[in-house]
Design a protein around this motif. Structure first.
Motif, PDB file in Angstrom:
ATOM      1  N   THR A  15      -9.976  -2.690   8.854  1.00 34.74           N
ATOM      2  CA  THR A  15      -8.861  -3.639   8.410  1.00 34.74           C
ATOM      3  C   THR A  15      -7.887  -2.765   7.658  1.00 34.74           C
ATOM      4  OG1 THR A  15     -10.052  -4.750   6.788  1.00 34.74           O
ATOM      5  CG2 THR A  15     -10.141  -5.766   9.161  1.00 34.74           C
ATOM      6  N   PRO A  16      -6.696  -3.191   7.475  1.00 29.78           N
ATOM      7  CA  PRO A  16      -5.910  -2.529   6.520  1.00 29.78           C
ATOM      8  C   PRO A  16      -5.974  -2.988   5.219  1.00 29.78           C
ATOM      9  CG  PRO A  16      -4.586  -4.274   7.994  1.00 29.78           C
ATOM     10  CD  PRO A  16      -5.965  -4.262   8.472  1.00 29.78           C
ATOM     11  N   VAL A  17      -5.591  -1.999   4.136  1.00 26.34           N
ATOM     12  CA  VAL A  17      -5.385  -2.200   2.917  1.00 26.34           C
ATOM     13  C   VAL A  17      -4.225  -2.810   2.465  1.00 26.34           C
ATOM     14  CG1 VAL A  17      -6.020  -1.550   0.574  1.00 26.34           C
ATOM     15  CG2 VAL A  17      -7.434  -0.817   2.339  1.00 26.34           C
ATOM     16  N   ILE A  18      -3.901  -4.116   2.121  1.00 27.06           N
ATOM     17  CA  ILE A  18      -2.704  -4.589   1.999  1.00 27.06           C
ATOM     18  C   ILE A  18      -2.565  -4.800   0.429  1.00 27.06           C
ATOM     19  CG2 ILE A  18      -1.023  -6.511   2.393  1.00 27.06           C
ATOM     20  CD1 ILE A  18      -2.602  -6.742   5.025  1.00 27.06           C
ATOM     21  N   ASP A  19      -1.976  -3.767  -0.247  1.00 32.15           N
ATOM     22  CA  ASP A  19      -1.822  -3.979  -1.817  1.00 32.15           C
ATOM     23  C   ASP A  19      -1.024  -2.695  -2.174  1.00 32.15           C
ATOM     24  OD1 ASP A  19      -2.316  -4.422  -4.497  1.00 32.15           O
ATOM     25  OD2 ASP A  19      -4.353  -3.715  -4.656  1.00 32.15           O
ATOM     26  N   ARG A  20       0.183  -3.332  -2.416  1.00 32.17           N
ATOM     27  CA  ARG A  20       1.433  -2.419  -2.806  1.00 32.17           C
ATOM     28  C   ARG A  20       1.169  -1.907  -4.164  1.00 32.17           C
ATOM     29  NH1 ARG A  20       5.543  -1.836   1.334  1.00 32.17           N
ATOM     30  NH2 ARG A  20       3.925  -2.214   3.041  1.00 32.17           N
ATOM     31  N   THR A  21       0.245  -2.626  -5.096  1.00 34.13           N
ATOM     32  CA  THR A  21       0.162  -2.351  -6.380  1.00 34.13           C
ATOM     33  C   THR A  21      -0.581  -1.197  -6.557  1.00 34.13           C
ATOM     34  OG1 THR A  21      -1.761  -3.716  -6.636  1.00 34.13           O
ATOM     35  CG2 THR A  21       0.329  -4.816  -7.347  1.00 34.13           C
ATOM     36  N   LEU A  22      -1.485  -0.487  -5.610  1.00 36.42           N
ATOM     37  CA  LEU A  22      -1.986   0.482  -5.600  1.00 36.42           C
ATOM     38  C   LEU A  22      -1.069   1.691  -5.773  1.00 36.42           C
ATOM     39  CD1 LEU A  22      -4.514  -0.010  -2.639  1.00 36.42           C
ATOM     40  CD2 LEU A  22      -4.943   0.034  -5.093  1.00 36.42           C
ATOM     41  N   ILE A  23       0.159   1.608  -5.783  1.00 33.27           N
ATOM     42  CA  ILE A  23       1.134   2.848  -5.967  1.00 33.27           C
ATOM     43  C   ILE A  23       1.644   2.703  -7.200  1.00 33.27           C
ATOM     44  CG2 ILE A  23       3.203   3.961  -5.262  1.00 33.27           C
ATOM     45  CD1 ILE A  23       0.930   4.109  -2.975  1.00 33.27           C
ATOM     46  N   ALA A  24       1.286   3.503  -8.212  1.00 37.76           N
ATOM     47  CA  ALA A  24       1.831   3.300  -9.539  1.00 37.76           C
ATOM     48  C   ALA A  24       3.178   4.075  -9.679  1.00 37.76           C
ATOM     49  CB  ALA A  24       0.781   3.786 -10.759  1.00 37.76           C
ATOM     50  N   ASP A  25       3.915   3.562 -10.609  1.00 36.39           N
ATOM     51  CA  ASP A  25       5.291   4.364 -10.764  1.00 36.39           C
ATOM     52  C   ASP A  25       5.667   4.448 -12.329  1.00 36.39           C
ATOM     53  OD1 ASP A  25       7.865   5.233 -10.471  1.00 36.39           O
ATOM     54  OD2 ASP A  25       8.819   3.395  -9.772  1.00 36.39           O
ATOM     55  N   PRO A  26       4.794   5.132 -12.971  1.00 37.94           N
ATOM     56  CA  PRO A  26       4.934   5.226 -14.479  1.00 37.94           C
ATOM     57  C   PRO A  26       6.320   5.938 -14.832  1.00 37.94           C
ATOM     58  CG  PRO A  26       3.090   6.951 -13.769  1.00 37.94           C
ATOM     59  CD  PRO A  26       3.678   5.894 -12.469  1.00 37.94           C
TER      60      PRO A  26
END
Length: 452
Positions: free
Chosen positions: A192-203
């Protein structure tokens, strides 16, 4: 029965397929800096052509496609949603992919009076003949649309899939298509897909940097251009690069490096293919300023390179642009010269994008892409690793896959060769006169390589 935009196309049904789980909660996925770069470009339109046997019931096949799509959308439910400005966000440029119960995907059923053999050939085909088979995205910034078209006499089925890049990249859309096909064929389902855009950090605040210069919100629409806007002389052709040919390119590059006392270059089959196509493209292009800089752009998947790494099954975008640059006349040179210059530029671009300090340059990547587009760039859609020719919904594998949208984006599509011999096939769209010139240059390059 409604006549379509093309007189040969008859639209039989225009409906919506919703996730089979009716109890999915509303969900907002904020766009990341990887996603927001794609707000402006047009959607990606892929066309899968399947040959059918006479005994296959197309009504039943299309029903199965709808039921299995509904199951796949339960797992990939954000693709049933749409992009919108985030309500109440303190910044006016914050976008999100939003799903709510009742959302679904446009699914068009049609008939088309064209033989599958006329569409599935490698020789140039009018884009205007292919375009009616890939659906536009509905208004309202929907990110996915599907069209199933029965071809003349029920001998073929054309499955057109349009995806907007803000929702996901090629790896994610391939994951979705593989899941849909497995659900339809009754095969083992992919993870199944991993649905979590918070995995991409943008410091470093790349999102705001990438948003500069975007059109205002009311100017952003995801619909692709109509069939009537495609010139009759715009063609799409497929060129196959067999494994032996790609080995020949690699050996030639190694020999040239040895003559110059340089270390033997690490050349993948993909870089060999890019080198050959870029060289042929520049040879075929009538460029008045022969010393101008020409660009070649291809994407690099950064899932495994981020710290921490992002799962392979992450649903979203995780691509960075590798931008190769060289003088037009040096790329267009015949024989070994043009190939070597192309490869060195491509190799440098790849190293620049994946090297130790590559992420330090990401703040300027949008501007570098804009500069390349302004000067003239050949870019790449898809990848051989997507294995599009394995996409089996239970009625066989596709006989041809085209990325029709390359006709609008000055790109080439790159897939694995259909014969599974390790080669690569490349789709390119050009006007008639340019296509004839490209075919001559490609044939000349084949002869040159055969003589080395």
């Amino acid at each position: 029965m409604v006549m379509g935009a093309d007189s040969n196309l008859r639209v039989l049904d225009a409906g919506v397929v919703r996730p089979s789980n009716l109890h999915l909660p509303p969900r907002s996925l904020p766009l990341t800096f990887f996603d927001v770069k794609w707000l402006r470009p047009p959607p990606v339109q892929r066309l899968y052509l399947y040959r059918l046997h006479h005994h296959q019931d197309t009504t039943h096949l299309i029903s199965d496609l709808k039921v299995s799509l509904s199951k796949a959308l339960t797992l990939f439910y954000p693709l049933a949603g749409h992009v919108r400005l985030t309500p109440g966000a303190p910044n006016s440029n914050r976008y999100e992919l939003f799903y709510q119960p009742g959302d679904g995907v446009s699914f068009t059923v049609a008939e088309y009076d064209t033989d599958i053999d006329d569409l599935a050939q490698d020789d140039p085909v009018q884009v205007a003949k292919l375009a009616p088979l890939v659906p536009p995205l509905p208004k309202g910034r929907a990110v996915l649309a599907v069209q199933a078209t029965v071809l003349s006499g029920g001998q073929g089925l054309a499955l057109g899939v349009t995806v907007h890049h803000t929702a996901c990249d090629g790896a994610s859309s391939t994951h979705f298509m593989d899941t849909w096909a497995a659900a339809c064929a009754g095969a083992d389902m992919p993870p199944t897909p991993v649905i979590d855009r918070t995995l991409i950090a943008d410091p470093r605040g790349l999102y705001d940097i990438y948003c500069k210069g975007l059109p205002s919100d009311d100017e952003i629409e995801f619909m692709s251009s109509s069939v009537s806007s495609i010139p009759d002389d715009q063609l799409l052709a497929t060129f196959t690069l067999p494994q032996e040919l790609l080995h020949g390119v690699k050996n030639m590059l190694a020999d040239e490096a040895a003559k110059q006392g340089a270390p033997s270059p690490r050349c993948s089959s993909l870089l060999a293919a890019f080198s050959l196509m870029w060289s042929c493209y520049c040879r075929a292009k009538e460029e008045q300023n022969q010393t101008k800089t020409t660009y070649f752009l291809f994407s690099v998947d950064h899932r495994a390179r981020l710290k921490p790494p992002v799962p392979d099954r992450y649903l979203g975008n995780c691509l960075g642009p590798a931008i190769a640059a060289a003088r037009h006349d040096e790329i267009a040179a015949t024989g070994k010269g043009g190939l070597l210059v192309a490869f060195m530029a491509l190799s440098d671009a790849l190293q620049e994008e994946v090297g130790e300090s590559s992420q330090d340059r990401w703040d300027g990547c949008v501007e570098r892409v804009k500069e390349a587009v302004k000067s003239g760039v050949l870019s790449v859609a898809d990848s051989p690793r997507f294995r599009v020719y394995n996409l089996d919904f239970g009625f066989g594998k596709p006989v041809k896959v085209d990325v029709v949208s390359v006709a609008k984006t000055s790109a080439i599509s790159v897939e694995e060769a259909r014969n599974h011999g390790g080669g690569i096939e490349v789709g390119i769209s050009l006007p008639t006169s340019s296509m004839e010139s490209f075919q001559r240059c490609f044939a000349d390059a084949m002869q040159e390589l055969a003589g080395l």
